[in-house]
Write a protein that holds these residues in place. Structure first.
Motif, PDB file in Angstrom:
ATOM      1  N   GLU A 103      -7.341  33.426  39.440  1.00 55.20           N
ATOM      2  CA  GLU A 103      -7.485  34.133  40.700  1.00 55.20           C
ATOM      3  C   GLU A 103      -7.608  33.173  41.870  1.00 55.20           C
ATOM      4  O   GLU A 103      -8.133  32.083  41.784  1.00 55.20           O
ATOM      5  N   LYS A 104      -7.128  33.637  42.974  1.00 53.85           N
ATOM      6  CA  LYS A 104      -7.024  32.790  44.143  1.00 53.85           C
ATOM      7  C   LYS A 104      -8.384  32.426  44.720  1.00 53.85           C
ATOM      8  O   LYS A 104      -8.716  31.275  44.882  1.00 53.85           O
ATOM      9  N   GLY A 105      -9.126  33.411  45.015  1.00 50.70           N
ATOM     10  CA  GLY A 105     -10.416  33.145  45.625  1.00 50.70           C
ATOM     11  C   GLY A 105     -11.469  32.787  44.606  1.00 50.70           C
ATOM     12  O   GLY A 105     -12.574  33.284  44.672  1.00 50.70           O
ATOM     13  N   ALA A 106     -11.107  31.933  43.672  1.00 50.24           N
ATOM     14  CA  ALA A 106     -12.053  31.562  42.639  1.00 50.24           C
ATOM     15  C   ALA A 106     -13.313  30.981  43.251  1.00 50.24           C
ATOM     16  O   ALA A 106     -13.272  30.325  44.283  1.00 50.24           O
ATOM     17  N   LEU A 107     -14.392  31.262  42.591  1.00 45.46           N
ATOM     18  CA  LEU A 107     -15.678  30.821  43.085  1.00 45.46           C
ATOM     19  C   LEU A 107     -16.077  29.549  42.350  1.00 45.46           C
ATOM     20  O   LEU A 107     -16.378  29.577  41.167  1.00 45.46           O
ATOM     21  N   PHE A 108     -16.060  28.455  43.078  1.00 45.64           N
ATOM     22  CA  PHE A 108     -16.323  27.169  42.439  1.00 45.64           C
ATOM     23  C   PHE A 108     -17.790  26.775  42.492  1.00 45.64           C
ATOM     24  O   PHE A 108     -18.531  27.239  43.347  1.00 45.64           O
TER      25      PHE A 108
END
Length: 407
Positions: A233-238
């Motif tokens: 997913e694009k807005g992955a939460l790192f």
RNA sequence: GGAGAGAUUCCCGAGUGGUCAAAGGGGGCAGACUGUAAAUCUGUUGGCUCAGCCUUCGAAGGUUCAAAUCCUUCUCUCUCCA
């Protein structure tokens, strides 16, 4: 069932097991050694990667010994499971750098003491493998027919699968075998997309060493609307705060769907199961549960201090008191306001908008506020008179806030 | 090695000389409704000195008043054959 497994199950961390009964009785007899692998394809983990490590901690708590295996060797190839395309090959330098970064992210979470929890890197045994020997000793145990039948490759049969990727399963199986030999590791845990690879490793151990090993997978974490969480997913939460700030991190959890709250509380926190359930009871405010979830996860990943700050900042931003100092803050020169700060520039400089065009759109669509006041005129400038004690709150939409501070 | 097909804006995918900053969908953003939720509806989605201008359609050249669209070369991808 063995209490450790019971815990994983009630926490939603058990999808499949190669032989649950046998594993359970093995774990009843005493501590076992397990491992979870993680390929260093980027210099930060994202939250989706953490699911196995939550399970890791649960197992540690029950006295078992865990190995976090960094795939410095396997990442040179790239796991095709669940992917549509071949992953870009990374340089060895990058992989080493990534592995180091990931290890340091995991350290505070798992507390590697070298005894109960440790790391290893499969580069140690994969990097210098002799091709011919590998084929003779390991390759002969793999049936291509069988491999092709694995779900993991189905998708790639459509788009194309390179030979190098096709080998991934052998390498991961070899990892399991090596860990079995070196540390008596009898259990591999991982996401459900790893099922095929895990089973293959287990079978390899049986064939080569005649040993019994087990595999256990977790459900792939998706949000209730079916989106993959993290991963592709694009807005992955790192985890890296310079990519996803603790405040953003907190807000992510604060804003998840109602339907996901309980599941995520169980999976991503260590709150007692009863408490998790109580938090989402019908007579309780679901938003309190979300707040608690956000606080707990942020605290686990970024520490209590950052979690407190994020909570406080969120409260300040959304009008529940809190501390304005904890809001995302940007410093800008006072002179700019004294000269009249064009709104569009202001929004860009404050980081709320990546370009002036987007700032313009925001204003035109009525999503911009300056100091709690909707701002309608894209051409107007913000003067120093709007500063309140050298401070100004900018809003983009309803959820994105920035506190501008002038010296 | 041979024969074909293709490379389009964040993604998928239309477009085959001007009306194209480029259909449609996805995603994103914003508005309405709400609970900092979901669902739904609406708008928007290259940049800028914004009724105008500039840069985009794999790369480099060329033809033309005018090209994402035609020609040449190159790079990469895929399929089939050997």
């Amino acid at each position: 069932m063995n209490p450790a497994l019971e815990t994983l199950k009630e926490r939603g961390l058990l999808q499949q097991c190669t032989d649950l009964d046998a594993l359970s009785s093995l774990m009843d007899k005493g501590p076992i050694t397990f491992y979870v692998g993680c390929d260093p394809t980027f210099h930060s983990l994202h939250i989706g990667h953490m699911v196995p490590f939550f399970a890791f901690r649960h197992l540690l708590k029950f006295g078992h010994t865990g190995i976090a295996l960094l795939g410095g060797g396997t990442a040179r190839i790239g796991d095709p499971s669940g992917k549509t395309e071949m992953r870009k090959l990374l340089s060895y330098e990058d992989l080493d750098r990534n592995a180091a970064a990931i290890e340091s992210q995991l350290k505070p979470f798992l507390g590697f003491d070298g005894v109960h929890a440790r790391t290893d890197n499969n580069k140690n045994w994969l990097a210098d493998l002799n091709y011919i020997d590998f084929l003779r000793e390991i390759g002969r145990h793999f049936s291509v027919n069988r491999m092709l039948s694995f779900e993991a490759y189905k998708m790639r049969m459509e788009t194309g699968l390179s030979f190098i990727e096709f080998n991934y399963q052998l390498l991961q199986s070899f990892d399991f075998l090596e860990l079995f030999r070196r540390h008596g590791c009898k259990l591999q845990i991982g996401g459900d997309d790893q099922w095929g690879n895990i089973v293959a490793g287990m079978e390899l151990i049986r064939r080569v060493e005649g040993g019994e090993a087990y595999g256990l997978t977790f459900p792939l974490v998706t949000t209730s609307d079916g989106k993959k969480m993290g991963k592709t997913e694009k807005g992955a939460l790192f985890l890296d705060p310079s990519i996803s700030s603790p405040y953003e991190f907190f807000q992510y959890w604060r804003n998840i769907s109602d339907a996901d709250v309980l599941r995520f509380l169980l999976m991503f926190t260590f709150l007692p199961t009863d408490e998790c359930r109580a938090l989402v009871a019908p007579d309780r405010n679901i938003n309190d549960a979300k707040e608690r979830l956000a606080y707990e996860v942020t605290s686990l990943i970024h520490g209590k201090v950052e979690a407190d700050k994020a909570l406080s900042g969120a409260k300040a931003a959304f009008g529940g008191g809190g501390d304005k100092n904890a809001m995302p803050t940007v410093r800008l020169a006072r002179s700019l306001f004294e000269a009249g700060y064009p709104v569009l520039d202001l929004f860009v400089d404050a980081g709320l908008t990546p370009s002036k065009s987007e700032a313009r759109r925001l204003v035109q669509q009525g999503g911009a506020s300056v100091g709690e006041q909707a701002w309608k005129d894209e051409k107007a400038s913000v003067g120093a008179d709007l500063l309140d004690d050298g401070e100004l709150i900018l809003k983009a939409g309803k959820k994105r806030f920035v506190r501008v501070l002038c010296d």
